[in-house]
Design a protein around this motif. Structure first.
Motif, mmCIF file in Angstrom:
data_model
loop_
_atom_site.group_PDB
_atom_site.id
_atom_site.type_symbol
_atom_site.label_atom_id
_atom_site.label_comp_id
_atom_site.label_asym_id
_atom_site.label_seq_id
_atom_site.Cartn_x
_atom_site.Cartn_y
_atom_site.Cartn_z
ATOM 1 N N GLU A 21 0.833 -1.204 0.000
ATOM 2 C CA GLU A 21 0.000 0.000 0.000
ATOM 3 C C GLU A 21 0.872 1.260 0.000
ATOM 4 O OE1 GLU A 21 -3.898 1.949 2.190
ATOM 5 O OE2 GLU A 21 -3.013 0.121 2.999
ATOM 6 N N ALA A 24 2.068 1.689 -3.536
ATOM 7 C CA ALA A 24 0.990 2.218 -4.373
ATOM 8 C C ALA A 24 0.810 3.709 -4.123
ATOM 9 C CB ALA A 24 -0.311 1.462 -4.090
ATOM 10 N N ASN A 25 0.896 4.115 -2.868
ATOM 11 C CA ASN A 25 0.784 5.533 -2.531
ATOM 12 C C ASN A 25 1.944 6.339 -3.101
ATOM 13 O OD1 ASN A 25 -1.619 5.134 -1.166
ATOM 14 N ND2 ASN A 25 -0.617 4.859 0.804
ATOM 15 N N VAL A 50 3.325 -3.614 -7.968
ATOM 16 C CA VAL A 50 3.110 -2.223 -7.559
ATOM 17 C C VAL A 50 2.026 -1.590 -8.437
ATOM 18 C CG1 VAL A 50 4.189 0.048 -7.370
ATOM 19 C CG2 VAL A 50 5.458 -1.991 -6.677
ATOM 20 N N ALA A 53 -1.348 -2.973 -7.395
ATOM 21 C CA ALA A 53 -1.744 -2.415 -6.101
ATOM 22 C C ALA A 53 -2.215 -0.972 -6.254
ATOM 23 C CB ALA A 53 -0.581 -2.489 -5.117
ATOM 24 N N ALA A 54 -1.502 -0.185 -7.044
ATOM 25 C CA ALA A 54 -1.911 1.207 -7.266
ATOM 26 C C ALA A 54 -3.287 1.254 -7.925
ATOM 27 C CB ALA A 54 -0.875 1.933 -8.114
ATOM 28 N N TYR A 57 -5.864 0.136 -5.059
ATOM 29 C CA TYR A 57 -6.035 1.099 -3.974
ATOM 30 C C TYR A 57 -6.518 2.466 -4.457
ATOM 31 C CZ TYR A 57 -3.791 -1.950 -0.544
ATOM 32 O OH TYR A 57 -3.493 -2.987 0.303
ATOM 33 N N HIS A 58 -6.250 2.789 -5.733
ATOM 34 C CA HIS A 58 -6.603 4.109 -6.263
ATOM 35 C C HIS A 58 -7.268 3.986 -7.638
ATOM 36 C CE1 HIS A 58 -4.255 5.924 -3.048
ATOM 37 N NE2 HIS A 58 -3.317 5.033 -3.315
ATOM 38 N N THR A 62 -6.685 5.524 -12.022
ATOM 39 C CA THR A 62 -6.157 4.525 -12.938
ATOM 40 C C THR A 62 -7.135 4.223 -14.064
ATOM 41 O OG1 THR A 62 -5.076 3.536 -11.022
ATOM 42 C CG2 THR A 62 -5.121 2.220 -13.009
#
Length: 74
Positions: A21, A24-25, A50, A53-54, A57-58, A62
């Motif tokens: 996480e 990803a941030n 990565v 995950a990005a 999480y977001h 994306t």
């Protein structure tokens, strides 16, 4: 096109955390500082983890994720 090296790889910054996480941030933080509203993300191997995950999480930042040579884990 932008090519990123994750934390603790190559000449990137060194951090104590390898938490997915946090990684990803890092991608979203890079996008923010470079005024990138949305992007398609791609990665190979660990970079694919990565990118995925990005994207998870977001999802609002994306437009797509392209993973090469990556096996998902729990």
């Amino acid at each position: 096109m932008h090519i990123l090296s994750p934390r603790n790889f190559g000449t990137s910054d060194k951090h104590y955390s390898f938490d997915v996480e946090d990684l990803a941030n890092d991608v979203v933080r890079y996008m923010y500082y470079n005024k990138i509203t949305m992007a398609s993300l791609a990665g190979h191997g660990f970079g694919a983890k990565v990118a995925l995950a990005a994207g998870c999480y977001h999802p609002e930042r994306t437009t797509g994720v392209f993973c090469i040579d990556y096996s998902p884990m729990d």
